[in-house]
Design a protein around this motif. Structure first.
Motif, mmCIF file in Angstrom:
data_model
loop_
_atom_site.group_PDB
_atom_site.id
_atom_site.type_symbol
_atom_site.label_atom_id
_atom_site.label_comp_id
_atom_site.label_asym_id
_atom_site.label_seq_id
_atom_site.Cartn_x
_atom_site.Cartn_y
_atom_site.Cartn_z
ATOM 1 N N TRP A 435 29.315 17.413 44.331
ATOM 2 C CA TRP A 435 29.923 15.954 44.384
ATOM 3 C C TRP A 435 29.108 14.952 45.416
ATOM 4 C CZ3 TRP A 435 32.716 12.659 41.398
ATOM 5 C CH2 TRP A 435 33.468 11.604 42.041
ATOM 6 N N ASP A 436 28.834 15.716 46.440
ATOM 7 C CA ASP A 436 28.110 15.051 47.492
ATOM 8 C C ASP A 436 26.638 14.659 47.019
ATOM 9 O OD1 ASP A 436 30.114 14.891 49.250
ATOM 10 O OD2 ASP A 436 29.447 16.916 50.379
ATOM 11 N N ASP A 437 25.898 15.663 46.455
ATOM 12 C CA ASP A 437 24.738 15.595 45.909
ATOM 13 C C ASP A 437 24.539 14.539 44.740
ATOM 14 O OD1 ASP A 437 23.827 17.530 47.385
ATOM 15 O OD2 ASP A 437 24.014 19.147 45.723
ATOM 16 N N ARG A 438 25.649 14.382 43.966
ATOM 17 C CA ARG A 438 25.555 13.224 42.774
ATOM 18 C C ARG A 438 25.714 11.896 43.501
ATOM 19 N NH1 ARG A 438 29.765 16.210 38.559
ATOM 20 N NH2 ARG A 438 28.512 17.720 37.688
ATOM 21 N N ILE A 439 26.564 11.982 44.653
ATOM 22 C CA ILE A 439 26.749 10.423 45.281
ATOM 23 C C ILE A 439 25.285 10.220 45.782
ATOM 24 C CG2 ILE A 439 27.782 9.427 47.051
ATOM 25 C CD1 ILE A 439 30.216 10.965 46.436
ATOM 26 N N ARG A 440 24.652 11.203 46.623
ATOM 27 C CA ARG A 440 23.359 11.046 47.150
ATOM 28 C C ARG A 440 22.516 10.446 46.141
ATOM 29 N NH1 ARG A 440 22.871 15.441 48.828
ATOM 30 N NH2 ARG A 440 24.094 15.174 50.842
ATOM 31 N N GLU A 441 22.271 11.182 44.872
ATOM 32 C CA GLU A 441 21.360 10.833 43.941
ATOM 33 C C GLU A 441 21.661 9.421 43.335
ATOM 34 O OE1 GLU A 441 21.721 13.747 41.023
ATOM 35 O OE2 GLU A 441 20.773 15.497 41.977
ATOM 36 N N THR A 442 22.836 9.008 43.114
ATOM 37 C CA THR A 442 23.347 7.764 42.761
ATOM 38 C C THR A 442 22.819 6.699 43.785
ATOM 39 O OG1 THR A 442 25.082 8.531 41.306
ATOM 40 C CG2 THR A 442 25.138 6.375 41.963
ATOM 41 N N SER A 443 23.095 7.037 45.173
ATOM 42 C CA SER A 443 22.710 6.005 46.176
ATOM 43 C C SER A 443 21.078 5.602 46.180
ATOM 44 C CB SER A 443 23.191 6.389 47.384
ATOM 45 O OG SER A 443 24.604 6.621 47.514
ATOM 46 N N ILE A 444 20.276 6.804 46.077
ATOM 47 C CA ILE A 444 18.869 6.654 45.927
ATOM 48 C C ILE A 444 18.277 5.840 44.760
ATOM 49 C CG2 ILE A 444 16.692 8.023 45.705
ATOM 50 C CD1 ILE A 444 18.173 10.318 47.264
ATOM 51 N N LYS A 445 19.131 5.988 43.676
ATOM 52 C CA LYS A 445 18.784 5.142 42.503
ATOM 53 C C LYS A 445 18.922 3.780 42.820
ATOM 54 C CE LYS A 445 19.161 9.079 39.252
ATOM 55 N NZ LYS A 445 19.936 9.436 37.773
ATOM 56 N N VAL A 446 20.101 3.448 43.280
ATOM 57 C CA VAL A 446 20.492 2.054 43.645
ATOM 58 C C VAL A 446 19.435 1.341 44.411
ATOM 59 C CG1 VAL A 446 22.090 0.571 44.549
ATOM 60 C CG2 VAL A 446 22.938 2.337 43.052
ATOM 61 N N GLU A 447 18.977 2.235 45.551
ATOM 62 C CA GLU A 447 18.064 1.635 46.614
ATOM 63 C C GLU A 447 16.719 1.768 45.842
ATOM 64 O OE1 GLU A 447 17.890 4.390 49.865
ATOM 65 O OE2 GLU A 447 19.891 3.757 50.431
ATOM 66 N N THR A 448 16.304 2.351 45.004
ATOM 67 C CA THR A 448 15.185 2.143 44.297
ATOM 68 C C THR A 448 15.094 0.953 43.353
ATOM 69 O OG1 THR A 448 14.652 4.470 44.220
ATOM 70 C CG2 THR A 448 13.356 3.543 42.616
ATOM 71 N N LEU A 449 16.184 0.752 42.626
ATOM 72 C CA LEU A 449 16.284 -0.440 41.962
ATOM 73 C C LEU A 449 16.061 -1.742 42.608
ATOM 74 C CD1 LEU A 449 18.892 0.785 39.099
ATOM 75 C CD2 LEU A 449 16.779 0.507 38.698
ATOM 76 N N ALA A 450 16.709 -1.539 43.820
ATOM 77 C CA ALA A 450 17.092 -2.862 44.553
ATOM 78 C C ALA A 450 15.480 -3.322 45.060
ATOM 79 C CB ALA A 450 17.852 -2.623 45.629
ATOM 80 N N GLU A 451 14.861 -2.250 45.539
ATOM 81 C CA GLU A 451 13.432 -2.429 45.803
ATOM 82 C C GLU A 451 12.576 -2.952 44.912
ATOM 83 O OE1 GLU A 451 10.008 0.256 48.134
ATOM 84 O OE2 GLU A 451 11.802 0.911 47.771
ATOM 85 N N GLN A 452 12.603 -2.484 43.772
ATOM 86 C CA GLN A 452 11.596 -2.940 42.534
ATOM 87 C C GLN A 452 12.274 -4.311 42.106
ATOM 88 O OE1 GLN A 452 12.700 -0.093 39.471
ATOM 89 N NE2 GLN A 452 11.423 1.471 40.186
ATOM 90 N N ILE A 453 13.456 -4.771 42.253
ATOM 91 C CA ILE A 453 13.826 -6.188 41.973
ATOM 92 C C ILE A 453 13.268 -7.001 42.771
ATOM 93 C CG2 ILE A 453 15.721 -7.819 41.760
ATOM 94 C CD1 ILE A 453 17.390 -5.609 40.604
ATOM 95 N N GLN A 454 13.181 -6.625 44.128
ATOM 96 C CA GLN A 454 12.712 -7.454 45.359
ATOM 97 C C GLN A 454 11.078 -7.750 45.031
ATOM 98 O OE1 GLN A 454 13.909 -5.919 48.894
ATOM 99 N NE2 GLN A 454 16.115 -6.667 48.821
ATOM 100 N N GLN A 455 10.474 -6.804 44.761
ATOM 101 C CA GLN A 455 9.157 -6.818 44.655
ATOM 102 C C GLN A 455 8.688 -7.565 43.508
ATOM 103 O OE1 GLN A 455 7.962 -2.419 44.003
ATOM 104 N NE2 GLN A 455 7.875 -2.012 46.090
ATOM 105 N N LYS A 456 9.467 -8.041 42.235
ATOM 106 C CA LYS A 456 9.349 -8.684 41.272
ATOM 107 C C LYS A 456 9.508 -10.057 41.461
ATOM 108 C CE LYS A 456 9.059 -5.011 37.875
ATOM 109 N NZ LYS A 456 9.857 -4.376 36.521
ATOM 110 N N GLY A 457 10.176 -10.082 42.436
ATOM 111 C CA GLY A 457 10.537 -11.388 42.921
ATOM 112 C C GLY A 457 11.698 -12.314 42.137
#
Length: 465
Positions: A435-457
């Motif tokens: 369960w902890d691993d799934r939460i960690r994976e989900t958090s990483i994906k959210v951070e990755t998406l947020a970073e991509q959105i910021q890069q595209k302005g």
């Protein structure tokens, strides 16, 4: 009167000629056995005179005491296993039949067996037995145990055999004799429920079982092992051993069916899981289960095998045939049977539902939602249930049920009846870690998406006033 016997024995023991001394002892023993009424105390005094003596001439002592033991054993159904070394010389062999007949006559009355037991008990009581007569006292201990078994005093009968010196003795004892004594002690202790002590002596027997090819000894060993597994709640192993023994042609048909009944009972009590499923399937293929045992046992076996939900009234009917140790309470509350049925019903739900709430599961198991969750979690952690828990939603999701299965298909294919289900292996980790691993994976994906959105302005920069 005892003092008179003691005086006679003291007078005889001072006779210098060994032949005359032996003859006088035999004459006195014949008189004591022929007296009416029989005096147990006098015969105890006679026996103690020999077994406690440290100055007795061994030639005289062994011959007279051997005849005394022969007379006490006469007419009993004791199997003199391991006592065949008790022999008599040619000179006295002519008296053996005479004293055996005297022994039969002396103890044939209504209270004869009670008198015989009191005499043997009196001779062995108090300890301080001389080492020169270990052979004869060993036979007496076998006899004492046999007499106590007739009274169904299993614990004291076992204790009588425990007193037999098998190690560190001057008497030459074969491994087979030791093995026979150990196994007999185990069986007596199991009769009275002392399975902890029985395990100790069974361990000793296990070191010697390889020395014998005797079928009866090997059968007793297997049966003792099955009962020890049963008493220690290792029901899967117990069911296997019981079923194996139930095929032995050396056992009476009625006893074989008892072994088969025990196999079915212990398989049902076993913890739910793949091992029990295999045992249930094996027993279900045995025609004797469906033709010779009670219908309630056969029905319960089929329900467990096909993973149908077991109802409370069926549990009560099955419970009425359990032994006391099989009704023991377990950690978390309830009996062994209640735990087995609860765990079975959890698995059975997986054949009907994709997921189930803990509240609904508790209603099926007769537990509250929290205990129902604990039961499912324990099974998952032990690898006996393929499922995962959604704790925020209080749901149990089953992994083993294919999306296209219907209820009928789930019930019909359970238990490995001709259809092979390929199921993925469960990761050997706690579900809380997964369960902890799934939460960690989900958090990483959210951070990755947020970073991509910021890069595209796509998100305007935040300005401060």
């Amino acid at each position: 009167m005892d003092s008179e016997i003691e005086q006679q024995l003291a007078s005889i023991s001072s006779t210098p000629n060994q032949k005359e001394r032996t003859s006088s002892y035999f004459t006195l023993l014949s008189t004591l056995l022929s007296s009416s009424p029989l005096s147990p105390n006098e015969l105890v005094t006679f026996g103690r005179h020999f077994v406690t003596s440290t100055s007795m001439a061994m030639v005289v002592g062994r011959r007279v005491l051997g005849t005394y033991v022969l007379a006490l054993s006469a007419g009993t159904s004791m199997i003199k296993s391991g006592t065949s070394s008790l022999t008599f010389d040619d000179e006295g062999s002519g008296d053996n039949d005479k004293f055996e007949q005297l022994g039969i006559q002396a103890f044939k009355s209504e209270k004869g067996e009670e008198a015989r037991r009191d005499i043997v008990e009196g001779v062995l009581a108090g300890g301080n037995l001389s080492g020169w007569c270990e052979e004869q006292t060993t036979v007496l201990r076998h006899l004492y145990s046999h007499l106590l078994q007739l009274e169904e005093d299993w614990l004291e009968a076992a204790k009588a055999l425990m007193q037999i010196p098998l190690e560190g003795t001057s008497r030459l004892i074969s491994d087979e004799e030791k093995l026979a004594v150990y196994i007999k002690i185990v069986r007596l202790l199991l009769e009275c429920g002392e399975w902890g002590q029985a395990q100790t002596y069974f361990s000793r027997a296990s070191l010697l079982i390889h020395v014998t090819k005797d079928k009866e000894t090997n059968l007793s060993y297997k049966l003792s092992q099955a009962r020890l597994f049963d008493f220690s709640a290792r029901f899967n192993e117990a069911a296997q051993r019981y079923h194996e023994v139930s095929f032995d042609g050396a056992i009476a048909e009625e006893d074989r069916l008892q072994m088969l009944k025990a196999a079915v009972t212990t398989s049902i009590l076993a913890p739910a899981g793949p091992q029990r499923s295999r045992i249930l399937a094996t027993l279900n293929r045995d025609d004797r289960v469906h033709t010779s045992l009670l219908p309630s046992l056969s029905t319960m076996l089929k329900k467990m095998l096909l993973e149908y939900i077991v109802r409370q009234e069926e549990v009560k009917e099955f419970e009425s045939g359990l032994e006391d140790h099989q009704r023991a309470t377990v950690e978390g509350g309830g009996t062994v049977l209640e735990r087995a049925v609860r765990e079975h019903n959890v698995g059975a739900c997986g054949k009907v539902y994709d997921n189930i709430s803990f509240e609904a599961l508790g209603n099926i198991l007769n537990l509250d939602a929290e205990n129902a969750e604990n039961t499912a979690r324990r099974m998952i952690e032990q690898g006996r249930l393929r499922a995962w828990i959604d704790q925020p939603l209080q749901l149990l999701y089953f992994e083993s049920r294919s999306a296209h299965d219907t209820d009928a298909e789930a019930q019909g294919t359970a238990g490995g009846l001709g259809i092979e289900n390929k199921e993925k292996d469960i990761e050997p980790r706690l579900w809380s870690e997964r369960w902890d691993d799934r939460i960690r994976e989900t958090s990483i994906k959210v951070e990755t998406l947020a970073e991509q959105i910021q890069q595209k302005g796509l998100i305007p920069p935040i300005t401060t006033a």
